[in-house]
Design a protein around this motif. Sequence first.
Motif, mmCIF file in Angstrom:
data_model
loop_
_atom_site.group_PDB
_atom_site.id
_atom_site.type_symbol
_atom_site.label_atom_id
_atom_site.label_comp_id
_atom_site.label_asym_id
_atom_site.label_seq_id
_atom_site.Cartn_x
_atom_site.Cartn_y
_atom_site.Cartn_z
ATOM 1 N N ALA A 60 -7.710 0.604 3.391
ATOM 2 C CA ALA A 60 -8.046 1.469 2.254
ATOM 3 C C ALA A 60 -9.529 1.810 2.229
ATOM 4 C CB ALA A 60 -7.631 0.783 0.946
ATOM 5 N N LYS A 61 -10.355 0.889 2.709
ATOM 6 C CA LYS A 61 -11.795 1.150 2.763
ATOM 7 C C LYS A 61 -12.097 2.274 3.766
ATOM 8 C CE LYS A 61 -16.218 -1.061 3.880
ATOM 9 N NZ LYS A 61 -16.932 -0.557 2.693
ATOM 10 N N ILE B 211 -3.862 0.322 -2.668
ATOM 11 C CA ILE B 211 -3.082 -0.899 -2.843
ATOM 12 C C ILE B 211 -2.596 -0.949 -4.278
ATOM 13 C CG2 ILE B 211 -3.174 -3.422 -2.759
ATOM 14 C CD1 ILE B 211 -5.468 -3.074 -0.696
ATOM 15 N N VAL B 212 -1.297 -1.204 -4.448
ATOM 16 C CA VAL B 212 -0.722 -1.080 -5.793
ATOM 17 C C VAL B 212 -0.184 -2.388 -6.372
ATOM 18 C CG1 VAL B 212 -0.182 1.366 -5.569
ATOM 19 C CG2 VAL B 212 1.470 -0.332 -4.749
ATOM 20 N N ALA C 158 0.852 -1.190 0.000
ATOM 21 C CA ALA C 158 0.000 0.000 0.000
ATOM 22 C C ALA C 158 0.890 1.243 0.000
ATOM 23 C CB ALA C 158 -0.917 0.013 1.217
ATOM 24 N N VAL C 159 0.379 2.287 -0.624
ATOM 25 C CA VAL C 159 1.079 3.575 -0.667
ATOM 26 C C VAL C 159 0.056 4.687 -0.467
ATOM 27 C CG1 VAL C 159 2.833 2.697 -2.268
ATOM 28 C CG2 VAL C 159 0.780 3.811 -3.181
ATOM 29 N N LYS C 160 0.538 5.895 -0.284
ATOM 30 C CA LYS C 160 -0.366 7.044 -0.298
ATOM 31 C C LYS C 160 -0.858 7.244 -1.726
ATOM 32 C CE LYS C 160 0.584 10.895 1.802
ATOM 33 N NZ LYS C 160 1.324 12.065 2.330
ATOM 34 N N LYS C 161 -2.130 7.531 -1.856
ATOM 35 C CA LYS C 161 -2.712 7.701 -3.190
ATOM 36 C C LYS C 161 -1.931 8.756 -3.961
ATOM 37 C CE LYS C 161 -6.866 6.714 -3.759
ATOM 38 N NZ LYS C 161 -8.352 6.611 -3.704
ATOM 39 N N GLY C 162 -1.622 8.432 -5.202
ATOM 40 C CA GLY C 162 -0.866 9.354 -6.038
ATOM 41 C C GLY C 162 0.609 9.021 -6.139
#
Length: 303
Positions: free
Chosen positions: A229-230, A237-238, A157-161
Amino acid sequence: MKRLVAVAAASLLALAACGESSSPAVPGEPQSSGAADVLAKAPVATAAEILPGSTMEKIKQRGELLVGGSLDAPLLSQQNPVTGQVEGFDADMGKALAKYILGEPKVKIVNSASETREALLANGTVDVVFQTYTITEERAKQVAFAGPYYTSGLTIAVKKGTTGITKPEDLNGKKVLAGANTPAIPAIKKLAPQAEIITFGSDPECIQALKQDRGVAYVQDETILIADAKKDPSIEIVTTPFTEDPYGIGLKHGDDQMKKFVNDWLKKTQDTGLWQDIWKKSIGTVVTGEAPQPPRIGSVPGS
């Protein structure tokens, strides 16, 4: 999505994978209405199955099952802020085992950390551990494992973007977050040996560190990350799962009677559909599709 469940199983709240901070024991009763409906049909052991002098008999005489688990793992084992009760897949499996032994789902959940589970079992603080506890041959030297009862897998998982991370090897040269004493650590070292691993004791701490840019990525069970993430749309999640992690029910090392007893109970939960019903009431509220096929008991080294 089905594959997501089968491979990620306990992730939805594998808070255990990231560990937990210790806190007072929390009673697991009364049940929420949904859990109560499911547990109403849970099997109860016969008198002959509670062997004299066994751990099962001691639990029955005590009147409650002591479960090492989590209080902050959504869908797996999370304390409801309104009712104060602990809910989720792991929590309800623990209650079902308590009913099998006691005739009622009476448990006390002791919030345990990934680095303290072995000690809690060894010194008798808890009878069992339901905490997305990955079965490994190394751990099996210290504890006994019934099961596996669920299967999960690591993902990222990462920060969005965030860009540039689509596979484990992309973590090389980056600061990567992981739960202390979890399977994520050796997996990162193997697939991204140049990564700098920063560990924390719980899933919430790892998520907070990710949001604070203390690491660029967080490696954890897929189902845990799905739940994260929810709850928090700033996390994404990438990758798909790149490991398969079988989860076992932790027991005191060398207690063969208890291990057989718990495995027999687990088989009954699968054969009667109780396992599937508990999944539907917890993980299945987020992951679409039918309940996955439970892993075969005794199917992995260390089980």
